[in-house]
Design a protein around this motif. Structure first.
Motif, PDB file in Angstrom:
ATOM      1  N   VAL A   1       0.852  -1.185   0.000  1.00 56.63           N
ATOM      2  CA  VAL A   1       0.000   0.000   0.000  1.00 56.63           C
ATOM      3  C   VAL A   1       0.888   1.236   0.000  1.00 56.63           C
ATOM      4  O   VAL A   1       2.051   1.169   0.395  1.00 56.63           O
ATOM      5  N   ASN A   2       0.335   2.356  -0.449  1.00 59.43           N
ATOM      6  CA  ASN A   2       1.172   3.558  -0.543  1.00 59.43           C
ATOM      7  C   ASN A   2       0.445   4.820  -0.078  1.00 59.43           C
ATOM      8  O   ASN A   2       0.373   5.815  -0.815  1.00 59.43           O
ATOM      9  N   PRO A   3      -0.078   4.838   1.142  1.00 57.38           N
ATOM     10  CA  PRO A   3      -0.773   6.045   1.606  1.00 57.38           C
ATOM     11  C   PRO A   3       0.094   7.287   1.633  1.00 57.38           C
ATOM     12  O   PRO A   3      -0.416   8.399   1.500  1.00 57.38           O
ATOM     13  N   SER A   4       1.402   7.131   1.793  1.00 57.56           N
ATOM     14  CA  SER A   4       2.252   8.321   1.875  1.00 57.56           C
ATOM     15  C   SER A   4       2.277   9.094   0.566  1.00 57.56           C
ATOM     16  O   SER A   4       2.590  10.284   0.558  1.00 57.56           O
ATOM     17  N   LYS A   5       1.929   8.454  -0.534  1.00 59.38           N
ATOM     18  CA  LYS A   5       1.839   9.160  -1.812  1.00 59.38           C
ATOM     19  C   LYS A   5       0.435   9.726  -2.012  1.00 59.38           C
ATOM     20  O   LYS A   5       0.263  10.912  -2.278  1.00 59.38           O
TER      21      LYS A   5
ATOM     22  N   GLU B   1      -3.971  13.904  -2.034  1.00 61.58           N
ATOM     23  CA  GLU B   1      -5.430  13.873  -1.902  1.00 61.58           C
ATOM     24  C   GLU B   1      -5.989  15.295  -1.788  1.00 61.58           C
ATOM     25  O   GLU B   1      -5.496  16.110  -1.018  1.00 61.58           O
ATOM     26  N   ASP B   2      -7.035  15.569  -2.562  1.00 61.22           N
ATOM     27  CA  ASP B   2      -7.657  16.893  -2.560  1.00 61.22           C
ATOM     28  C   ASP B   2      -8.580  17.026  -1.350  1.00 61.22           C
ATOM     29  O   ASP B   2      -9.532  16.246  -1.211  1.00 61.22           O
ATOM     30  N   PRO B   3      -8.347  17.986  -0.460  1.00 60.66           N
ATOM     31  CA  PRO B   3      -9.172  18.105   0.754  1.00 60.66           C
ATOM     32  C   PRO B   3     -10.636  18.410   0.477  1.00 60.66           C
ATOM     33  O   PRO B   3     -11.492  18.140   1.326  1.00 60.66           O
ATOM     34  N   PHE B   4     -10.942  18.976  -0.669  1.00 57.04           N
ATOM     35  CA  PHE B   4     -12.338  19.221  -1.036  1.00 57.04           C
ATOM     36  C   PHE B   4     -12.974  18.017  -1.723  1.00 57.04           C
ATOM     37  O   PHE B   4     -14.135  17.692  -1.473  1.00 57.04           O
TER      38      PHE B   4
ATOM     39  N   HIS C   1       8.015  16.606 -13.860  1.00 60.10           N
ATOM     40  CA  HIS C   1       6.727  16.061 -13.413  1.00 60.10           C
ATOM     41  C   HIS C   1       6.472  16.413 -11.947  1.00 60.10           C
ATOM     42  O   HIS C   1       5.361  16.766 -11.557  1.00 60.10           O
ATOM     43  N   HIS C   2       7.519  16.303 -11.136  1.00 58.37           N
ATOM     44  CA  HIS C   2       7.358  16.542  -9.699  1.00 58.37           C
ATOM     45  C   HIS C   2       7.265  18.033  -9.388  1.00 58.37           C
ATOM     46  O   HIS C   2       6.597  18.419  -8.427  1.00 58.37           O
ATOM     47  N   SER C   3       7.915  18.852 -10.214  1.00 59.94           N
ATOM     48  CA  SER C   3       7.728  20.296 -10.067  1.00 59.94           C
ATOM     49  C   SER C   3       6.264  20.650 -10.287  1.00 59.94           C
ATOM     50  O   SER C   3       5.673  21.434  -9.532  1.00 59.94           O
ATOM     51  N   HIS C   4       5.686  20.080 -11.327  1.00 66.71           N
ATOM     52  CA  HIS C   4       4.275  20.342 -11.620  1.00 66.71           C
ATOM     53  C   HIS C   4       3.367  19.770 -10.525  1.00 66.71           C
ATOM     54  O   HIS C   4       2.419  20.426 -10.086  1.00 66.71           O
ATOM     55  N   ARG C   5       3.655  18.549 -10.098  1.00 66.26           N
ATOM     56  CA  ARG C   5       2.784  17.901  -9.108  1.00 66.26           C
ATOM     57  C   ARG C   5       2.816  18.640  -7.770  1.00 66.26           C
ATOM     58  O   ARG C   5       1.767  18.968  -7.205  1.00 66.26           O
TER      59      ARG C   5
ATOM     60  N   CYS D   1      -5.913   1.613   4.227  1.00 65.00           N
ATOM     61  CA  CYS D   1      -4.764   1.808   3.332  1.00 65.00           C
ATOM     62  C   CYS D   1      -4.893   0.914   2.099  1.00 65.00           C
ATOM     63  O   CYS D   1      -5.304  -0.239   2.195  1.00 65.00           O
ATOM     64  N   ARG D   2      -4.493   1.464   0.964  1.00 74.07           N
ATOM     65  CA  ARG D   2      -4.573   0.710  -0.277  1.00 74.07           C
ATOM     66  C   ARG D   2      -3.438   1.106  -1.206  1.00 74.07           C
ATOM     67  O   ARG D   2      -2.640   2.000  -0.900  1.00 74.07           O
ATOM     68  N   TYR D   3      -3.403   0.430  -2.340  1.00 68.58           N
ATOM     69  CA  TYR D   3      -2.380   0.665  -3.362  1.00 68.58           C
ATOM     70  C   TYR D   3      -3.012   1.500  -4.468  1.00 68.58           C
ATOM     71  O   TYR D   3      -3.812   1.021  -5.248  1.00 68.58           O
ATOM     72  N   LEU D   4      -2.676   2.788  -4.493  1.00 68.43           N
ATOM     73  CA  LEU D   4      -3.236   3.711  -5.485  1.00 68.43           C
ATOM     74  C   LEU D   4      -2.091   4.588  -5.962  1.00 68.43           C
ATOM     75  O   LEU D   4      -1.760   5.591  -5.348  1.00 68.43           O
ATOM     76  N   ASN D   5      -1.485   4.227  -7.081  1.00 73.49           N
ATOM     77  CA  ASN D   5      -0.171   4.762  -7.411  1.00 73.49           C
ATOM     78  C   ASN D   5      -0.161   5.825  -8.497  1.00 73.49           C
ATOM     79  O   ASN D   5       0.856   6.471  -8.703  1.00 73.49           O
ATOM     80  N   TYR D   6      -1.265   6.021  -9.208  1.00 68.45           N
ATOM     81  CA  TYR D   6      -1.189   6.888 -10.385  1.00 68.45           C
ATOM     82  C   TYR D   6      -1.701   8.295 -10.090  1.00 68.45           C
ATOM     83  O   TYR D   6      -2.863   8.492  -9.747  1.00 68.45           O
ATOM     84  N   TYR D   7      -0.792   9.241 -10.225  1.00 67.52           N
ATOM     85  CA  TYR D   7      -1.081  10.633  -9.882  1.00 67.52           C
ATOM     86  C   TYR D   7      -2.333  11.147 -10.581  1.00 67.52           C
ATOM     87  O   TYR D   7      -3.097  11.919 -10.006  1.00 67.52           O
ATOM     88  N   GLY D   8      -2.556  10.724 -11.814  1.00 66.40           N
ATOM     89  CA  GLY D   8      -3.722  11.182 -12.549  1.00 66.40           C
ATOM     90  C   GLY D   8      -5.034  10.837 -11.872  1.00 66.40           C
ATOM     91  O   GLY D   8      -6.064  11.481 -12.128  1.00 66.40           O
ATOM     92  N   ASP D   9      -5.017   9.828 -10.971  1.00 63.55           N
ATOM     93  CA  ASP D   9      -6.226   9.453 -10.234  1.00 63.55           C
ATOM     94  C   ASP D   9      -6.453  10.326  -9.004  1.00 63.55           C
ATOM     95  O   ASP D   9      -7.502  10.228  -8.367  1.00 63.55           O
ATOM     96  N   TYR D  10      -5.482  11.156  -8.650  1.00 60.95           N
ATOM     97  CA  TYR D  10      -5.539  11.881  -7.384  1.00 60.95           C
ATOM     98  C   TYR D  10      -6.224  13.243  -7.477  1.00 60.95           C
ATOM     99  O   TYR D  10      -6.676  13.772  -6.474  1.00 60.95           O
ATOM    100  N   THR D  11      -6.225  13.832  -8.638  1.00 63.24           N
ATOM    101  CA  THR D  11      -6.515  15.266  -8.722  1.00 63.24           C
ATOM    102  C   THR D  11      -7.942  15.607  -9.105  1.00 63.24           C
ATOM    103  O   THR D  11      -8.371  16.740  -8.900  1.00 63.24           O
ATOM    104  N   SER D  12      -8.659  14.645  -9.665  1.00 65.03           N
ATOM    105  CA  SER D  12     -10.012  14.953 -10.120  1.00 65.03           C
ATOM    106  C   SER D  12     -10.799  13.672 -10.351  1.00 65.03           C
ATOM    107  O   SER D  12     -10.211  12.624 -10.655  1.00 65.03           O
ATOM    108  N   PHE D  13     -12.123  13.764 -10.226  1.00 61.79           N
ATOM    109  CA  PHE D  13     -12.981  12.650 -10.576  1.00 61.79           C
ATOM    110  C   PHE D  13     -13.303  12.656 -12.071  1.00 61.79           C
ATOM    111  O   PHE D  13     -13.887  11.712 -12.591  1.00 61.79           O
TER     112      PHE D  13
END
Length: 608
Positions: free
Chosen positions: A427-431, A436-439, A545-549, A593-605
């Motif tokens: 699992v990778n909660p630290s990422k 994670e978007d608070p809203f 990529h990380h500068s943008h993220r 906790c789960r394995y959710l590794n792809y940044y594109g899944d984090y920012t929007s539905f």
């Protein structure tokens, strides 16, 4: 001691900063017989060796093993033991980083390093191949191969000749040979011109006669442009057509090719991890005998699953190897616990099936964030399990090269362990909690308020580790500063939603004017630590990529604070995202906790 060994020991002193004055008491004897022998008594030490790799492996044992009066004769459970580093997923290690790795691997007892390249190498007649990706020049790769050869250590190229080439399709040049997604168009002459150019290049710069030609995970093979041109065809037939052509090129250039085995299981059994696949004679007869099939598996904690796959492989060919995983592809922190739980069983099974080629892969999925060296405790553990005894003392060896103990190194796993269950899971909660978007939250994601307490504790542990001066202190500093961010950020959305629903204006005021600005400052400190880590180990390419993220994360938090400011001051009457937001509190053994590794899944539905 001959000159080659003197030069190797000099490299250990200079590159790894080891104090090897005591080595003058060791009597090194070169011999014709393969392997090494170590004879140690109170009075003297004798090391017999066949080549420099044997000598350095024996030296690693002697330097780490405090026992006296022992005789160790080399016993390799596997003829070849290698580490394959992913150098193509944003993080492209500097040549100096790879040279350092070669020395460490030699001390541990590994005898080759695989480079998973995709398009990250300069190929003759292909100017856009790897453009702006940090590709290695041919001179760089030749330098690395020459360096390794002086240590009798092998560098093996891992290329792609079917799928996983999405980056090249950003260039119109390669559009005509795209089937679908990241897959090359089978049967097209230009496809084989590209592959031949790759093979010509690798042949120029690497001594190894082995090459891994990839061909894995081409799940949509034949279902894009190929389908438009030829209509639906038996996809296994397409696979064999391509394999025949690529293998002919490998033979032309004197290669012993290896490839990942998954597509045969996928096309015959429906998916790779189907343990009940039966292969007909018609299929097995079409697999060239010179091609080594690599069974990869990074996940199983049931030894019977390994046995089942090895039995299936035996139906396909008697020329196969195994690849397990050293887990560092889930974000900023590794998961050495999962490495150890899976590899112990894999090694046990591989010994029973008398595997000759045992590979440890370490991928860099979706960002290559973790330090290249964060898997060292896992690599030590794997060698210990392969040897089957305590000849290499992993705690002493890690202390020697880093001033940090084996247990210190395992602290790198902590940012992802937000549960008390002793069984480690990937699992990778630290990422995902960082981004994670608070809203908005993350889809299907359960959270737990206990995360803050875990990160408070881990922050203190990692802070203590950073006080130990050594060449790898920087990577502990990166994770210390990440946990510092997450002491607040990991539970921000839980507390924000509660304060909003309860119309708790003092709590909202504190979140808006104190907590979010504090988190942003902590992110800036984390960013600087991560920036330092990246540029110490890797080329600059990919870090954009990380500068943008991370820059985007700071801006999003600023926007959220501005919206909360407007709500507190009654400029707006409600916040639509928080009106709709549902917080699902976890109640399982892993606190959600789960394995959710792809940044594109984090920012929007929504879909970009």
């Amino acid at each position: 001691m001959n000159n080659a060994l003197k030069q190797a020991i000099h490299q250990l002193e200079m590159v790894l900063n080891l104090d090897l004055k005591s080595i003058q008491h060791v009597n090194f004897i070169e011999r014709n017989a393969p392997g090494y022998e170590i004879h140690k008594t109170d009075e003297k030490v004798k090391i017999e060796y066949n080549n420099i790799n044997d000598a350095l492996t024996a030296l690693g044992i002697w330097l780490s093993n405090p026992k006296t009066n022992y005789i160790y004769i080399e016993k390799r459970a596997f003829k070849r033991v290698g580490l394959m580093l992913d150098v193509a997923r944003m993080a492209v290690p500097k040549i100096e980083t790879l040279e350092k790795y070669i020395l460490i691997l030699s001390l541990l007892g590994y005898n080759y390093l695989g480079l998973y390249l995709e398009d990250v190498f300069e190929v003759d007649n292909e100017p856009q191949f790897g453009y702006m990706r940090g590709r290695y020049t041919q001179a760089e790769l030749k330098r690395l191969d020459d360096y390794a050869a002086k240590l009798d250590f092998e560098i093996v190229p891992y290329i792609q000749t079917l799928a996983h080439l999405s980056s090249i399709f950003k260039h119109h040049t390669y559009g005509p040979i795209k089937d679908i997604d990241d897959i090359l168009l089978v049967g097209e002459p230009r496809t084989y011109e590209l592959i031949e150019n790759m093979l010509k290049t690798t042949k120029k710069v690497f001594r190894s006669q082995e090459i891994n030609i990839g061909m894995d995970e081409a799940w949509m093979l034949g279902l894009g442009k190929y389908l438009q041109k030829y209509g639906y065809q038996d996809r296994l037939k397409i696979m064999f057509e391509h394999l025949e052509k690529v293998n002919a090129l490998c033979v032309k250039y004197g290669y012993r090719p290896a490839m990942w085995a998954d597509m045969f299981f996928h096309l015959v059994g429906g998916h790779y991890f189907n343990d009940q696949v039966e292969f007909s004679e018609d299929i097995t007869s079409k697999i060239p005998k010179n091609i080594k099939l690599i069974y990869w598996d990074y996940y199983q904690t049931d030894i019977q699953r390994y046995h089942a796959k090895f039995k299936s492989l035996n139906q396909l060919t008697d020329n196969y190897g195994y690849a397990g995983g050293a887990w560092k592809w889930i974000g900023f922190a590794p998961n050495n616990d999962v490495t150890m739980r899976t590899m112990r069983l894999a090694i046990e099974a591989a010994k029973q099936y008398q595997i000759e080629d045992f590979i440890v892969t370490s991928w860099g999925d979706n960002g290559g964030e973790a330090s290249q060296f964060s898997i060292l405790p896992g690599l030590c553990y794997i060698i210990e399990q392969i040897n089957g005894d305590d000849r290499l003392n992993k705690d002493n060896l890690l202390s020697l090269i880093s001033n940090l103990t084996y247990q210190n190194w395992l602290d790198l796993d902590l940012p992802n362990k937000l549960y008390s269950n002793p069984l480690a899971i990937p699992v990778n909660p630290s990422k995902y909690l960082l981004y994670e978007d608070p809203f908005l939250g993350l889809y299907n994601q359960k959270l737990h308020p206990c995360y803050a307490a875990y990160y408070q504790r881990y922050k203190k542990i990692l802070k203590t580790d950073t006080k130990v001066a050594g060449p790898y202190t920087y990577l502990f500093d990166t994770l210390y500063k990440l946990t510092d961010v997450l002491t607040l950020k990991s539970t921000l959305s839980i507390r924000l939603k509660k304060a909003y629903d309860d119309k708790d204006m003092p709590a909202l005021h504190d979140i808006t004017y104190h907590e979010i600005p504090t988190i942003i400052r902590k992110i800036e400190l984390f960013y600087q630590a991560f920036y330092t880590q990246w540029h110490l180990e890797n080329k600059p390419f990919g870090f954009e990529h990380h500068s943008h993220r991370l820059g985007g994360l700071k801006q999003r938090l600023t926007d959220i604070a501005n919206t909360l400011h407007d709500f507190i001051n009654a400029t707006i009457s409600h916040i639509p995202e928080l009106d709709e937001r549902i917080i699902d509190i976890a109640n399982d053994d892993y606190n959600g906790c789960r394995y959710l590794n792809y940044y594109g899944d984090y920012t929007s539905f929504g879909k970009m």
